[in-house]
Every structure is written in C-alpha cells, then in structure tokens.
Design an enzyme around this catalytic site. Structure first.
Site, PDB file in Angstrom:
ATOM      1  N   ASN A  43       1.173   7.469   5.088  1.00 58.35           N
ATOM      2  CA  ASN A  43       1.454   6.067   5.422  1.00 58.35           C
ATOM      3  C   ASN A  43       2.676   5.942   6.315  1.00 58.35           C
ATOM      4  N   TYR A  79     -12.211   6.666  -1.428  1.00 60.85           N
ATOM      5  CA  TYR A  79     -11.139   5.914  -2.104  1.00 60.85           C
ATOM      6  C   TYR A  79     -11.479   4.427  -2.131  1.00 60.85           C
ATOM      7  N   ILE A 112       4.191   1.576  -7.198  1.00 59.83           N
ATOM      8  CA  ILE A 112       4.116   0.135  -7.488  1.00 59.83           C
ATOM      9  C   ILE A 112       4.330  -0.103  -8.985  1.00 59.83           C
ATOM     10  N   GLY A 132      -4.502   5.590 -10.703  1.00 60.33           N
ATOM     11  CA  GLY A 132      -5.595   5.954  -9.824  1.00 60.33           C
ATOM     12  C   GLY A 132      -5.079   6.872  -8.745  1.00 60.33           C
ATOM     13  N   LEU A 133      -6.013   7.567  -8.109  1.00 61.45           N
ATOM     14  CA  LEU A 133      -5.646   8.403  -6.963  1.00 61.45           C
ATOM     15  C   LEU A 133      -5.819   7.550  -5.723  1.00 61.45           C
ATOM     16  N   ASN A 184     -11.943  10.077 -11.557  1.00 63.05           N
ATOM     17  CA  ASN A 184     -10.636   9.614 -12.010  1.00 63.05           C
ATOM     18  C   ASN A 184     -10.525   8.084 -11.950  1.00 63.05           C
ATOM     19  N   ARG A 228      -0.592  -4.556  10.640  1.00 65.11           N
ATOM     20  CA  ARG A 228      -0.849  -4.605   9.196  1.00 65.11           C
ATOM     21  C   ARG A 228       0.067  -5.648   8.549  1.00 65.11           C
ATOM     22  N   LYS A 272     -12.562   1.556  -5.312  1.00 67.45           N
ATOM     23  CA  LYS A 272     -11.938   0.246  -5.583  1.00 67.45           C
ATOM     24  C   LYS A 272     -13.006  -0.839  -5.679  1.00 67.45           C
ATOM     25  N   SER A 308      -7.445  -3.227  -3.425  1.00 67.70           N
ATOM     26  CA  SER A 308      -6.828  -2.962  -2.125  1.00 67.70           C
ATOM     27  C   SER A 308      -7.539  -3.759  -1.041  1.00 67.70           C
ATOM     28  N   ASP A 327       0.840   7.403 -18.275  1.00 66.51           N
ATOM     29  CA  ASP A 327       0.731   8.079 -16.978  1.00 66.51           C
ATOM     30  C   ASP A 327       0.565   9.564 -17.256  1.00 66.51           C
ATOM     31  N   ASN A 369      -0.196  -3.894   2.531  1.00 64.56           N
ATOM     32  CA  ASN A 369       0.528  -2.629   2.696  1.00 64.56           C
ATOM     33  C   ASN A 369       1.915  -2.676   2.051  1.00 64.56           C
TER      34      ASN A 369
HETATM   35  P1  NAD Z   1       1.022   6.081  -7.106  1.00 63.10           P
HETATM   36  O1  NAD Z   1       0.226   7.303  -6.875  1.00 63.10           O
HETATM   37  O2  NAD Z   1       2.467   6.108  -6.788  1.00 63.10           O
HETATM   38  O3  NAD Z   1       0.870   5.602  -8.628  1.00 63.10           O
HETATM   39  C1  NAD Z   1      -0.311   5.831  -9.370  1.00 63.10           C
HETATM   40  C2  NAD Z   1       0.110   6.414 -10.713  1.00 63.10           C
HETATM   41  O4  NAD Z   1      -1.065   6.639 -11.500  1.00 63.10           O
HETATM   42  C3  NAD Z   1       0.827   7.752 -10.584  1.00 63.10           C
HETATM   43  O5  NAD Z   1       2.010   7.722 -11.346  1.00 63.10           O
HETATM   44  C4  NAD Z   1      -0.174   8.760 -11.151  1.00 63.10           C
HETATM   45  O6  NAD Z   1       0.481   9.849 -11.778  1.00 63.10           O
HETATM   46  C5  NAD Z   1      -0.955   7.901 -12.128  1.00 63.10           C
HETATM   47  N1  NAD Z   1      -2.315   8.353 -12.417  1.00 63.10           N
HETATM   48  C6  NAD Z   1      -3.295   8.666 -11.519  1.00 63.10           C
HETATM   49  N2  NAD Z   1      -4.399   9.009 -12.195  1.00 63.10           N
HETATM   50  C7  NAD Z   1      -4.128   8.910 -13.519  1.00 63.10           C
HETATM   51  C8  NAD Z   1      -4.876   9.133 -14.701  1.00 63.10           C
HETATM   52  N3  NAD Z   1      -6.141   9.547 -14.668  1.00 63.10           N
HETATM   53  N4  NAD Z   1      -4.265   8.928 -15.891  1.00 63.10           N
HETATM   54  C9  NAD Z   1      -2.974   8.515 -15.959  1.00 63.10           C
HETATM   55  N5  NAD Z   1      -2.223   8.291 -14.870  1.00 63.10           N
HETATM   56  C10 NAD Z   1      -2.801   8.487 -13.662  1.00 63.10           C
HETATM   57  O7  NAD Z   1       0.300   4.901  -6.330  1.00 63.10           O
HETATM   58  P2  NAD Z   1       0.792   3.423  -6.050  1.00 63.10           P
HETATM   59  O8  NAD Z   1       1.074   3.306  -4.606  1.00 63.10           O
HETATM   60  O9  NAD Z   1       1.814   3.027  -7.025  1.00 63.10           O
HETATM   61  O10 NAD Z   1      -0.563   2.643  -6.317  1.00 63.10           O
HETATM   62  C11 NAD Z   1      -0.846   2.058  -7.582  1.00 63.10           C
HETATM   63  C12 NAD Z   1      -2.260   1.497  -7.545  1.00 63.10           C
HETATM   64  O11 NAD Z   1      -2.356   0.541  -6.485  1.00 63.10           O
HETATM   65  C13 NAD Z   1      -3.335   2.535  -7.270  1.00 63.10           C
HETATM   66  O12 NAD Z   1      -4.478   2.208  -8.042  1.00 63.10           O
HETATM   67  C14 NAD Z   1      -3.622   2.367  -5.792  1.00 63.10           C
HETATM   68  O13 NAD Z   1      -4.934   2.747  -5.462  1.00 63.10           O
HETATM   69  C15 NAD Z   1      -3.431   0.869  -5.625  1.00 63.10           C
HETATM   70  N6  NAD Z   1      -3.087   0.495  -4.237  1.00 63.10           N
HETATM   71  C16 NAD Z   1      -2.027   1.086  -3.631  1.00 63.10           C
HETATM   72  C17 NAD Z   1      -1.721   0.761  -2.307  1.00 63.10           C
HETATM   73  C18 NAD Z   1      -0.570   1.423  -1.597  1.00 63.10           C
HETATM   74  O14 NAD Z   1      -0.512   1.320  -0.373  1.00 63.10           O
HETATM   75  N7  NAD Z   1       0.375   2.067  -2.272  1.00 63.10           N
HETATM   76  C19 NAD Z   1      -2.501  -0.170  -1.625  1.00 63.10           C
HETATM   77  C20 NAD Z   1      -3.574  -0.770  -2.289  1.00 63.10           C
HETATM   78  C21 NAD Z   1      -3.848  -0.420  -3.606  1.00 63.10           C
HETATM   79  C1  UD1 Z   2      -4.042   3.209   4.728  1.00 62.61           C
HETATM   80  C2  UD1 Z   2      -5.462   3.483   4.297  1.00 62.61           C
HETATM   81  C3  UD1 Z   2      -5.894   2.408   3.317  1.00 62.61           C
HETATM   82  C4  UD1 Z   2      -4.935   2.356   2.133  1.00 62.61           C
HETATM   83  C5  UD1 Z   2      -3.521   2.138   2.660  1.00 62.61           C
HETATM   84  C6  UD1 Z   2      -2.499   2.157   1.561  1.00 62.61           C
HETATM   85  C7  UD1 Z   2      -6.547   4.708   6.137  1.00 62.61           C
HETATM   86  C8  UD1 Z   2      -7.543   4.618   7.231  1.00 62.61           C
HETATM   87  N1  UD1 Z   2      -6.335   3.547   5.466  1.00 62.61           N
HETATM   88  O1  UD1 Z   2      -4.017   1.929   5.305  1.00 62.61           O
HETATM   89  O2  UD1 Z   2      -7.206   2.634   2.856  1.00 62.61           O
HETATM   90  O3  UD1 Z   2      -5.294   1.300   1.244  1.00 62.61           O
HETATM   91  O4  UD1 Z   2      -3.198   3.174   3.598  1.00 62.61           O
HETATM   92  O5  UD1 Z   2      -2.394   3.426   0.976  1.00 62.61           O
HETATM   93  O6  UD1 Z   2      -5.989   5.752   5.864  1.00 62.61           O
HETATM   94  N2  UD1 Z   2       0.410   4.863  11.536  1.00 62.61           N
HETATM   95  C9  UD1 Z   2       0.969   5.569  12.572  1.00 62.61           C
HETATM   96  N3  UD1 Z   2       1.568   6.761  12.309  1.00 62.61           N
HETATM   97  C10 UD1 Z   2       1.626   7.289  11.042  1.00 62.61           C
HETATM   98  C11 UD1 Z   2       1.068   6.556   9.983  1.00 62.61           C
HETATM   99  C12 UD1 Z   2       0.450   5.348  10.272  1.00 62.61           C
HETATM  100  O7  UD1 Z   2       0.927   5.128  13.723  1.00 62.61           O
HETATM  101  O8  UD1 Z   2       2.173   8.388  10.868  1.00 62.61           O
HETATM  102  C13 UD1 Z   2      -0.187   3.543  11.820  1.00 62.61           C
HETATM  103  C14 UD1 Z   2      -1.653   3.422  11.460  1.00 62.61           C
HETATM  104  O9  UD1 Z   2      -2.472   3.795  12.525  1.00 62.61           O
HETATM  105  C15 UD1 Z   2      -1.763   1.934  11.106  1.00 62.61           C
HETATM  106  C16 UD1 Z   2      -0.374   1.599  10.536  1.00 62.61           C
HETATM  107  O10 UD1 Z   2       0.494   2.618  11.008  1.00 62.61           O
HETATM  108  O11 UD1 Z   2      -1.953   1.171  12.267  1.00 62.61           O
HETATM  109  C17 UD1 Z   2      -0.338   1.583   9.025  1.00 62.61           C
HETATM  110  O12 UD1 Z   2      -0.866   2.808   8.528  1.00 62.61           O
HETATM  111  P1  UD1 Z   2      -0.833   3.185   6.975  1.00 62.61           P
HETATM  112  O13 UD1 Z   2       0.539   3.018   6.454  1.00 62.61           O
HETATM  113  O14 UD1 Z   2      -1.472   4.510   6.807  1.00 62.61           O
HETATM  114  O15 UD1 Z   2      -1.713   2.048   6.284  1.00 62.61           O
HETATM  115  P2  UD1 Z   2      -3.213   1.584   6.594  1.00 62.61           P
HETATM  116  O16 UD1 Z   2      -3.825   2.303   7.716  1.00 62.61           O
HETATM  117  O17 UD1 Z   2      -3.218   0.106   6.676  1.00 62.61           O
END
Ligand code: NAD
Ligand code: UD1
Length: 338
Positions: free
Chosen positions: A199, A149, A12, A82-83, A99, A231, A153, A124, A31, A179
């Site tokens: 995912n 996780y 993101i 974040g992780l 972290n 979702r 948050k 999230s 990063d 999502n």
């Molecule tokens: P991502 O893992 O692709 O990006 C996170 C970045 O943070 C990575 O580049 C990683 O190297 C860096 N990072 C982690 N810990 C660090 C640290 N201690 N110091 C410096 N850099 C660090 O994840 P993303 O999908 O881009 O998500 C970004 C943010 O959004 C995260 O906080 C995540 O929890 C939140 N978020 C993501 C989703 C999703 O589905 N992708 C959904 C809800 C919230």
């Molecule tokens: C998951 C995390 C959520 C996190 C989000 C984004 C869990 C329980 N929840 O959400 O905390 O914020 O990812 O990182 O892990 N699905 C399949 N097959 C797959 C993968 C997913 O059927 O191989 C289904 C799941 O059951 C769900 C939907 O697809 O119904 C979306 O799944 P996913 O992309 O993992 O997102 P969330 O479950 O919403």
C-alpha cells in the site's frame, strides 16, 4: 457490555481497541498473531492504562472460540480478523477463503448458539469492483472483484445478509472501508507491514526513513487530476471511531445496515506525496512506472449515509495522517520489532 474484537492487535483493530477502552467499553481481543505482534498489547496499555483481555486463538477454531463464548458475556462482536493482501490472495486463494470465510462462519454459528445479537464486520470498498462512477454509494452495484481477497469480503457480506434474514433479531453493521492511513497521535501504534509494503502510505514512510530508495508511482495516465490514481484516504483514528458509531447504531436494533467509511474526498498519489513532504519537510523521490494490474482510476466514497444514520463524520485530514504516519514510522523504524 463486553465487545469481542477479533483481529484486535492488527492495524485497524488496535486503534479501535484504544477508542473502545478510552470510551469505557469492556474489550476481549482474539488474535492469532498471523499479521501482528504481542507488543501491540503493551502499546495499547501505554496509551490507555487499561489491559483488555486477550486470547491467542484462531477464529476458525470452533472449539476454542466456543470456550471463549461460553466463558465471557459477549454482547457485541467487531470482526476484523482476516487476511488482507490482494497479491497473496491471488497466489493462495484457498487460504483466503478458508481463513476469511471460515472465521466469519464460526462467529455466526456461535452468535446463534450463545444468543449474541450484534456484529460489526470489516468489509472493503473493494466489493464495488470497477466503479462505474464516483462517489460510490452503498446502494451501488457490488461484484466483479478481480481477486480472491475481494471475493471473500463480498461472500461474507452475502453470508451476513442470509443470517440477517434467518435471524430477524440480529443487528449487523457492514462497514466498507476505503483507504485507511495514519496512526495514533502517540506514535505508539501504527501499520506494521511485513516485507515490501503493497500500500501507498507505508511505502512512502519507508522511503522517508531510507529503507527504500524511491517510491514507484504506478501510472500517470489515469483519467484523474494529475494522471495518478485517486483514492479516499481516511485517518485510521477516524475509522476506529466509526466502529463506536456503528455499535451505537446497533443499539437501535436496525437489523442489517451497510455504511461506507471514507472521507468523501479523493486524493491522487502525487497529491499524497506532496502532502507528506509538506507536513514533514522530507523529500520523497519517486519514479513513474507502469500501471499496477487491477488498479482503477478513481475510487472515493459517498459518505452522507453514515453521517445521517450514525452521525459519523471524519475529523482528521490528509496532513494529520501524513504527520501521524511519519511519527509512527520514525519512532518505530522496524515497526513493533525492537
Ligand atoms: P491487519 O492484518 O493489520 O489486522 C488483521 C488482524 O487479524 C491481524 O492482527 C491478524 O493477526 C488477525 N488474524 C488474521 N486471521 C486471523 C484468524 N484466523 N484468527 C485470529 N486472528 C486473525 O489488517 P487491518 O488493516 O487491521 O484490517 C482489518 C480488517 O479490515 C481486515 O478484515 C481487512 O480485510 C479489512 N480491511 C482493511 C483495509 C486496509 O486497507 N487496511 C481496507 C478494507 C478492509
Ligand atoms: C489496495 C487493494 C484493495 C485493498 C486496499 C487496502 C489492489 C489492486 N487493491 O487498494 O483491494 O482493499 O489496497 O488494503 O491491490 N500506489 C503507487 N505506488 C505504490 C503503492 C500504491 O503508486 O507503491 C498507488 C496505487 O496505484 C493506487 C494508490 O497508490 O493508485 C493507492 O494504492 P494502495 O494503497 O495499494 O490502495 P488501493 O489500490 O486503493
């Protein structure tokens, strides 16, 4: 105006950096590459023709972060770093608390010391726990997160609320993402999961490219339109744009604000699979498996607050996201690795 983007080479973060650079912002990325690759910076340059300043630093490292705050004139922070793996957080809860919460605490300490007023935080939809109803409103109950996780948050949201109370002139936007899927239309940046994707969308694209034989659909007995989980899938470029809306909102000095970033529309697993097949003319074989522990039937956002208060509205749809995810995957079969 210089924006510090932590985690700016992640999925993101990289899309947001592109939107920021294209809109003329000065960007400084921090990063530590825990979950990203240096190649992302080349790709950002290819798209924007601009090179943001980059520091390979862990946000939890107070001394190194302080050197950046002392040197750069930071006005705003977007805190992505974040992780994010739910499964890993169950195995290594301490790592996630150290972290995610540790990095956020360092930023708040330095904001206070260096008089930085504005921060946007990546939260999230997971903070809503098991939804009592959908669509989910920002004012709905939070808590009951079943994994570390999600707990990090929520904990960070509480830290930000306390900081806001003790610093009334601070402006804080908590963005609760639903999502994110999709990729930049150039196909140059996208989601690059390590190992087996958790995912749904990256799993589908890996099936499409032949890396995995079929998709495992986790349950078809949910109380939803076709029994599979529903979702709110938001295109990552729309999500990135949401951060620009949040920065603009913070200019109004609103104190602490919370917004859902989603589309307001639910899509089931099978609907997403069929949309992907239709958009890309590729068949996605799947098998129905047991439910995944912790999954809920339906989860989608009430989006009117983000629209009314910061004029945020999504422009791209599921078909755009399916097409763009596939362009990214097919142009980069191994992600950012050659
Ligand atoms: P991502 O893992 O692709 O990006 C996170 C970045 O943070 C990575 O580049 C990683 O190297 C860096 N990072 C982690 N810990 C660090 C640290 N201690 N110091 C410096 N850099 C660090 O994840 P993303 O999908 O881009 O998500 C970004 C943010 O959004 C995260 O906080 C995540 O929890 C939140 N978020 C993501 C989703 C999703 O589905 N992708 C959904 C809800 C919230
Ligand atoms: C998951 C995390 C959520 C996190 C989000 C984004 C869990 C329980 N929840 O959400 O905390 O914020 O990812 O990182 O892990 N699905 C399949 N097959 C797959 C993968 C997913 O059927 O191989 C289904 C799941 O059951 C769900 C939907 O697809 O119904 C979306 O799944 P996913 O992309 O993992 O997102 P969330 O479950 O919403």
């Amino acid at each position: 105006m210089a924006i510090l983007v932590t985690g700016g080479t992640g999925y993101i973060g990289s899309h947001t950096v592109v939107e920021l650079l294209n809109s003329g912002y000065k960007v400084i990325i921090v990063d530590n590459y825990t979950n990203s690759k240096p190649e992302v910076l080349n790709r950002i340059y290819q798209i924007t023709n601009k090179k943001p300043k980059f520091y390979e630093v862990d946000v939890c490292d107070l001394d190194k972060m302080e050197q950046i705050f002392a040197k750069e004139k930071i006005t705003d922070i977007i805190h992505f770093a974040g992780l994010k793996s739910v499964a890993e957080s169950v195995e290594k809860p301490q790592l996630y608390f150290d972290n995610n919460i540790g990095g956020s605490k360092v930023l708040l300490e330095l904001m206070d010391k260096y008089d930085v007023k504005n921060i946007v935080f990546s939260s999230s939809a997971t903070v809503y726990g098991i939804p009592e109803h959908v669509p989910l409103k920002e004012s709905d109950k939070v808590g009951g997160c079943t994994n570390p996780y999600g707990q990090t948050k929520l904990e960070i949201e509480y830290h930000l609320m306390n900081y806001s109370k003790s610093h009334p002139d601070a402006n804080i936007a908590i963005l609760r993402y639903f999502n994110p899927i999709g990729a930049h239309v150039s196909g140059l940046i996208g989601e690059d999961p390590q190992g087996i994707p958790n995912n749904l969308m990256p799993y589908i694209t890996q099936v499409a490219i032949g890396k995995r034989p079929h998709l495992n659909v986790y349950g078809n007995d949910y109380k939803t339109v076709d029994g599979t989980g529903v979702r709110d899938y938001i295109h990552v470029v729309d999500l990135a744009y949401g951060h620009l809306c949040a920065l603009k909102k913070l200019e109004e000095k609103p104190g602490l604000v919370i917004y859902n970033l989603g589309t307001g529309k639910g899509t089931s697993v099978l609907e997403l699979v069929h949309a992907f097949e239709k958009a890309n003319h590729i068949k996605i074989p799947y098998i129905i498996c047991n439910r995944r522990p912790g999954d809920v039937d339906e989860n989608y956002a009430e989006v009117s607050k983000a629209y009314k208060e910061m004029n945020f509205k999504t422009k791209l749809n599921i078909e755009d996201a399916c097409r763009d995810s596939w362009r990214w995957q097919s142009q980069n079969p191994n992600g950012y690795d050659e």
